[in-house]
Design an enzyme around this catalytic site. Structure first.
Site, PDB file in Angstrom:
ATOM      1  N   GLU A   1       6.492 -44.775  -1.645  1.00  0.00           N
ATOM      2  CA  GLU A   1       7.828 -45.258  -1.986  1.00  0.00           C
ATOM      3  C   GLU A   1       8.671 -44.103  -2.511  1.00  0.00           C
ATOM      4  OE1 GLU A   1       7.842 -49.752  -2.812  1.00  0.00           O
ATOM      5  OE2 GLU A   1       7.489 -48.719  -4.690  1.00  0.00           O
TER       6      GLU A   1
ATOM      7  N   GLY B   1      11.144 -54.807  -2.565  1.00  0.00           N
ATOM      8  CA  GLY B   1      11.773 -55.235  -3.812  1.00  0.00           C
ATOM      9  C   GLY B   1      12.874 -56.253  -3.520  1.00  0.00           C
ATOM     10  N   GLY B   2      14.101 -55.762  -3.424  1.00  0.00           N
ATOM     11  CA  GLY B   2      15.284 -56.633  -3.276  1.00  0.00           C
ATOM     12  C   GLY B   2      15.139 -57.730  -2.232  1.00  0.00           C
TER      13      GLY B   2
ATOM     14  N   GLU C   1       9.409 -47.202 -11.079  1.00  0.00           N
ATOM     15  CA  GLU C   1      10.098 -47.600 -12.324  1.00  0.00           C
ATOM     16  C   GLU C   1       9.174 -47.428 -13.532  1.00  0.00           C
ATOM     17  OE1 GLU C   1      11.399 -51.347 -10.728  1.00  0.00           O
ATOM     18  OE2 GLU C   1      12.635 -50.182  -9.354  1.00  0.00           O
TER      19      GLU C   1
ATOM     20  N   GLY D   1      15.776 -49.491  -4.001  1.00  0.00           N
ATOM     21  CA  GLY D   1      16.931 -50.220  -4.512  1.00  0.00           C
ATOM     22  C   GLY D   1      18.267 -49.568  -4.221  1.00  0.00           C
TER      23      GLY D   1
ATOM     24  N   ASN E   1       7.627 -57.375  -4.440  1.00  0.00           N
ATOM     25  CA  ASN E   1       7.672 -56.989  -5.852  1.00  0.00           C
ATOM     26  C   ASN E   1       8.954 -57.568  -6.455  1.00  0.00           C
ATOM     27  OD1 ASN E   1       7.835 -55.714  -8.316  1.00  0.00           O
ATOM     28  ND2 ASN E   1       8.175 -53.656  -7.470  1.00  0.00           N
ATOM     29  N   TRP E   2       8.789 -58.632  -7.223  1.00  0.00           N
ATOM     30  CA  TRP E   2       9.983 -59.309  -7.765  1.00  0.00           C
ATOM     31  C   TRP E   2      10.626 -58.541  -8.911  1.00  0.00           C
ATOM     32  CZ3 TRP E   2       8.657 -65.236  -8.454  1.00  0.00           C
ATOM     33  CH2 TRP E   2       8.236 -65.752  -7.212  1.00  0.00           C
ATOM     34  N   LYS E   3       9.910 -57.564  -9.442  1.00  0.00           N
ATOM     35  CA  LYS E   3      10.382 -56.837 -10.640  1.00  0.00           C
ATOM     36  C   LYS E   3      10.689 -57.857 -11.744  1.00  0.00           C
ATOM     37  CE  LYS E   3      11.811 -53.243  -7.545  1.00  0.00           C
ATOM     38  NZ  LYS E   3      12.612 -52.077  -7.272  1.00  0.00           N
TER      39      LYS E   3
ATOM     40  N   HIS F   1       4.258 -47.823 -10.092  1.00  0.00           N
ATOM     41  CA  HIS F   1       5.548 -47.999  -9.424  1.00  0.00           C
ATOM     42  C   HIS F   1       6.534 -46.983 -10.002  1.00  0.00           C
ATOM     43  CE1 HIS F   1       9.451 -49.721  -8.443  1.00  0.00           C
ATOM     44  NE2 HIS F   1       8.839 -50.247  -7.397  1.00  0.00           N
TER      45      HIS F   1
ATOM     46  N   SER G   1      14.037 -49.990   0.140  1.00  0.00           N
ATOM     47  CA  SER G   1      15.154 -50.573   0.893  1.00  0.00           C
ATOM     48  C   SER G   1      14.749 -51.128   2.259  1.00  0.00           C
ATOM     49  CB  SER G   1      16.297 -49.551   1.035  1.00  0.00           C
ATOM     50  OG  SER G   1      16.797 -49.202  -0.239  1.00  0.00           O
TER      51      SER G   1
HETATM   52  P1  PGA Z   1      13.528 -52.156  -2.793  1.00  0.00           P
HETATM   53  O1  PGA Z   1      12.344 -51.902  -3.837  1.00  0.00           O
HETATM   54  O2  PGA Z   1      12.933 -52.851  -1.607  1.00  0.00           O
HETATM   55  O3  PGA Z   1      14.517 -53.019  -3.538  1.00  0.00           O
HETATM   56  O4  PGA Z   1      14.095 -50.828  -2.458  1.00  0.00           O
HETATM   57  C1  PGA Z   1      11.075 -51.494  -3.418  1.00  0.00           C
HETATM   58  C2  PGA Z   1      10.156 -51.408  -4.593  1.00  0.00           C
HETATM   59  O5  PGA Z   1      10.622 -51.134  -5.703  1.00  0.00           O
HETATM   60  O6  PGA Z   1       8.941 -51.600  -4.461  1.00  0.00           O
END
Ligand code: PGA
Length: 258
Positions: free
Chosen positions: A168, A235-236, A98, A174, A10-12, A96, A214
């Site tokens: 999640e 994500g990251g 966010e 993050g 997930n590149w956001k 998600h 994470s």
């Molecule tokens: P993260 O994000 O790996 O940076 O914690 C996961 C996600 O938001 O799907």
């Protein structure tokens, strides 16, 4: 029967189309066409089409990060399932944390989006997870149950073969603090328990349940061998070619069908 593992990135809100293209080229050089892991790139809308072209002759898939539930209409700023599908997206991340917490998307929107994705043969990756406050107050089981029941309201059993769930925990996203193996095992068990109350167990067994929060090359080995984990939503670490490729390699080597 446990499904093929999935690693979704997930590149956001990262990477322009040009940057994203170069990034995927770099990842592709590291991956050597693995077919044992289902790899899904989820770039921003603006980059979907470019990456689709790059993935044409590979076993890898494309996913969007959100959709509106209507196919078209007066919804300024929104993007429809039809549009992401025609850009090559076979998956879409829905609900998600966010979207839930920054953009205050309610469960009934999430449910409409899941239905819209399914109606367009786009596989929803339905994200669920508790906040730290909810966990500390012992509300995790209730939160997961509620998000699953509301998110999947009206979804028929025949649709389960085209559904992915991602657990999640909000506090792990993050933050650099991943959920422990015990916490993940417990949560994934709860997810399957709730799904089993809603659907036939043999059908529930086919639904991949991913962990996200994470995930790094350092913790991926422990997490992928955790009971009930069928892959990751990252994500990251999905923005770094080396890290993303090494997590995929770890999943490929360590995932065991239960
Ligand atoms: P993260 O994000 O790996 O940076 O914690 C996961 C996600 O938001 O799907």
């Amino acid at each position: 029967m446990i499904p093929t593992p999935i690693v979704a990135g997930n590149w956001k809100m990262h990477y322009t189309p040009q940057e994203g293209y170069r990034f995927v080229e770099e990842v592709l050089k590291l991956l050597l066409n693995t077919k044992k892991v289902n790899i899904i790139f989820c770039p921003p809308f603006t980059t979907l089409f470019h990456i689709h072209a790059l993935l044409q002759d590979t076993p890898y898939a494309l996913g969007a990060q959100n959709i509106h539930w209507e196919s078209q209409g007066a919804f300024t700023g929104e993007v429809s399932p039809l549009m992401v599908k025609s850009c090559g997206a076979e998956y879409v991340i829905i609900g998600h944390s966010e979207r839930r917490h920054v953009f205050h998307e309610p469960d009934d929107w999430i449910n409409r989006k899941v239905k819209a994705a399914l109606a367009h043969a786009c596989i929803p990756i339905l994200c669920i997870g508790e906040t730290l406050k909810e966990r500390n107050n012992g509300f995790t089981p209730g939160v997961l149950e509620n998000q699953l029941q509301k998110g999947l309201a009206g979804i028929e059993e025949r649709n389960l073969s085209g559904l992915v769930v991602a657990y999640e925990p909000v506090w792990a996203i993050g933050t650099g603090v991943n959920a422990s193996v015990e916490q993940v095992e417990d949560a994934h068990h709860m997810v399957r328990e709730v799904l089993t109350r809603m659907y036939t167990p043999s059908q529930v067994a086919k639904v991949p349940v991913l962990y996200g929060g994470s995930v790094t090359p350092d913790n991926a080995g422990g997490l992928i061998t955790t009971r009930g984990v069928n892959g990751f939503l990252i994500g990251g670490a999905s923005l770094k070619a080396d890290a993303f490729a090494s997590i995929i390699t770890i999943v490929e080597k360590n995932y065991q069908e239960e």
